[in-house]
Design an enzyme around this catalytic site. Structure first.
Site, PDB file in Angstrom:
ATOM      1  N   ARG A 204       1.170  -1.480   0.126  1.00 54.62           N
ATOM      2  CA  ARG A 204      -0.168  -0.275  -0.262  1.00 54.62           C
ATOM      3  C   ARG A 204       1.074   1.356   0.267  1.00 54.62           C
ATOM      4  O   ARG A 204       2.124   1.617   0.401  1.00 54.62           O
ATOM      5  CB  ARG A 204      -1.309   0.376   1.744  1.00 54.62           C
ATOM      6  CG  ARG A 204      -2.255  -0.549   1.540  1.00 54.62           C
ATOM      7  CD  ARG A 204      -3.397  -0.831   0.137  1.00 54.62           C
ATOM      8  NE  ARG A 204      -4.038  -1.846   0.161  1.00 54.62           N
ATOM      9  CZ  ARG A 204      -4.708  -2.179  -0.181  1.00 54.62           C
ATOM     10  NH1 ARG A 204      -4.155  -2.847  -1.509  1.00 54.62           N
ATOM     11  NH2 ARG A 204      -5.248  -3.086  -0.805  1.00 54.62           N
ATOM     12  N   GLU A 233      -3.122   7.844  -4.665  1.00 53.49           N
ATOM     13  CA  GLU A 233      -3.294   7.460  -5.742  1.00 53.49           C
ATOM     14  C   GLU A 233      -5.317   7.883  -6.231  1.00 53.49           C
ATOM     15  O   GLU A 233      -5.407   7.309  -5.359  1.00 53.49           O
ATOM     16  CB  GLU A 233      -3.120   6.111  -6.368  1.00 53.49           C
ATOM     17  CG  GLU A 233      -3.496   4.735  -5.063  1.00 53.49           C
ATOM     18  CD  GLU A 233      -2.783   3.598  -5.371  1.00 53.49           C
ATOM     19  OE1 GLU A 233      -3.875   2.391  -5.295  1.00 53.49           O
ATOM     20  OE2 GLU A 233      -1.698   3.131  -4.610  1.00 53.49           O
ATOM     21  N   HIS A 251      -1.330   1.060  -9.904  1.00 50.07           N
ATOM     22  CA  HIS A 251      -1.791  -0.975  -9.145  1.00 50.07           C
ATOM     23  C   HIS A 251      -2.349  -1.579 -10.297  1.00 50.07           C
ATOM     24  O   HIS A 251      -3.724  -2.097  -9.679  1.00 50.07           O
ATOM     25  CB  HIS A 251      -3.282  -0.075  -8.226  1.00 50.07           C
ATOM     26  CG  HIS A 251      -3.095  -0.729  -7.004  1.00 50.07           C
ATOM     27  ND1 HIS A 251      -3.173   0.277  -5.877  1.00 50.07           N
ATOM     28  CD2 HIS A 251      -2.549  -2.405  -6.776  1.00 50.07           C
ATOM     29  CE1 HIS A 251      -3.243  -0.546  -5.015  1.00 50.07           C
ATOM     30  NE2 HIS A 251      -3.541  -1.756  -5.563  1.00 50.07           N
TER      31      HIS A 251
END
Length: 285
Positions: A204, A233, A251
């Site tokens: 993360r 993000e 991601h």
């Protein structure tokens, strides 16, 4: 009642809802749970569930499930791919070959990665898969976890992230997200890794002090990074765009057709089990 798909859970009907299939990184807190008085399950699409207040769910008798294991390989593969791309400067090599190699001369020498010392920050399911892959590159494996694990011979446990970083050339962040690990890769950890160090993050964005990371990538106190996750993000810090020593991904650690299908299937199976009164497959509380 039947299933209904909504883009914003605030638009969902509240009466009769007993299960919530959740996808996203927005917060699922007690206030949201209270909007659904009959809620008994939150089935998360993903292995990380740090956006869900599990303590609040447990206090309300709401089960939480996630989708572990089915995404381990894809995430581990991406971690290794980013490391290879960063260390061997493959993005720059691609541009060199594609953009008139003959007129540019030889591509500059870059970094050997096989035989390096790799540190895994968080030796869970995914961390172990990453370590197995890096061991195949003849790397020396070090790791930090909340406690020592049963590992192959020669893997070294460190009880402190700073000590881990000091012992390795490459730091792969694969710990869980959430308040307990926020900023665990601190300025002190990055300084312990040093100017030849590479950071890879597939966990993360909150696990790294991003300002400290950017400072060190900019001024040479860190060699490079491969990042699939970021603070804030999808709107990442514009400072990243000016860097030549990073590999950035949107991601997409679990982002293959096969794995996303398996994640969805496991999420649906948990919902089906709940509605049928059967044991949940992957309950986290």
């Amino acid at each position: 009642m039947g299933a209904e798909i909504v883009d914003d859970v605030r638009d969902a009907p509240t009466d009769g809802v007993t299960a919530l299939a959740w996808k996203g990184h927005g917060p699922v807190d007690g206030a949201l749970m209270d909007r659904f008085p009959e809620l008994g399950l939150i089935a998360n699409y993903g292995v990380g569930y740090d956006s869900i207040d599990v303590e609040a769910a447990s206090a309300r008798g709401i089960a939480v499930t996630n989708t572990p294991d089915v995404l381990n390989d894809d995430v581990a593969d991406l971690a290794v791919a980013m490391l290879l791309m960063q260390g061997r400067r493959m993005l720059q090599g691609h541009a060199h070959a594609q953009g008139g190699w003959g007129g540019k001369g030889e591509f500059p020498l870059n970094r050997k990665l096989s035989g390096s010392r790799a540190g895994i920050l968080g030796l869970g399911r995914i961390g172990h898969e990453i370590a197995d892959r890096l061991a195949a590159f003849k790397m020396e494996i070090h790791y930090w976890s909340r406690k020592a694990k049963d590992t192959p011979a020669g893997w070294t446990f460190h009880d402190d992230p700073v000590a881990l970083a000091r012992a390795v050339d490459i730091l792969v962040v694969s710990t869980v997200g959430g308040a307990a690990t926020e900023g665990i890769v601190s300025a002190e950890v990055l300084d312990a890794l040093g100017p030849d160090g590479i950071v890879i993050n597939i966990s993360r964005g909150t696990t790294i002090d991003e300002d400290a990371l950017l400072d060190r990538l900019e001024d040479g106190r860190l060699a490079g990074a491969g990042l699939d996750v970021f603070r804030g993000e999808p709107d990442i810090d514009p400072r990243f765009s000016a860097l030549d020593n990073v590999v950035l991904q949107p991601h997409q650690g679990s982002g293959t057709h096969a794995t996303r299908a398996a994640m969805g299937r496991l999420q649906r199976d948990n919902v089906s089990a709940f509605l049928a009164g059967k044991p949940l497959l992957t309950q986290v509380n």
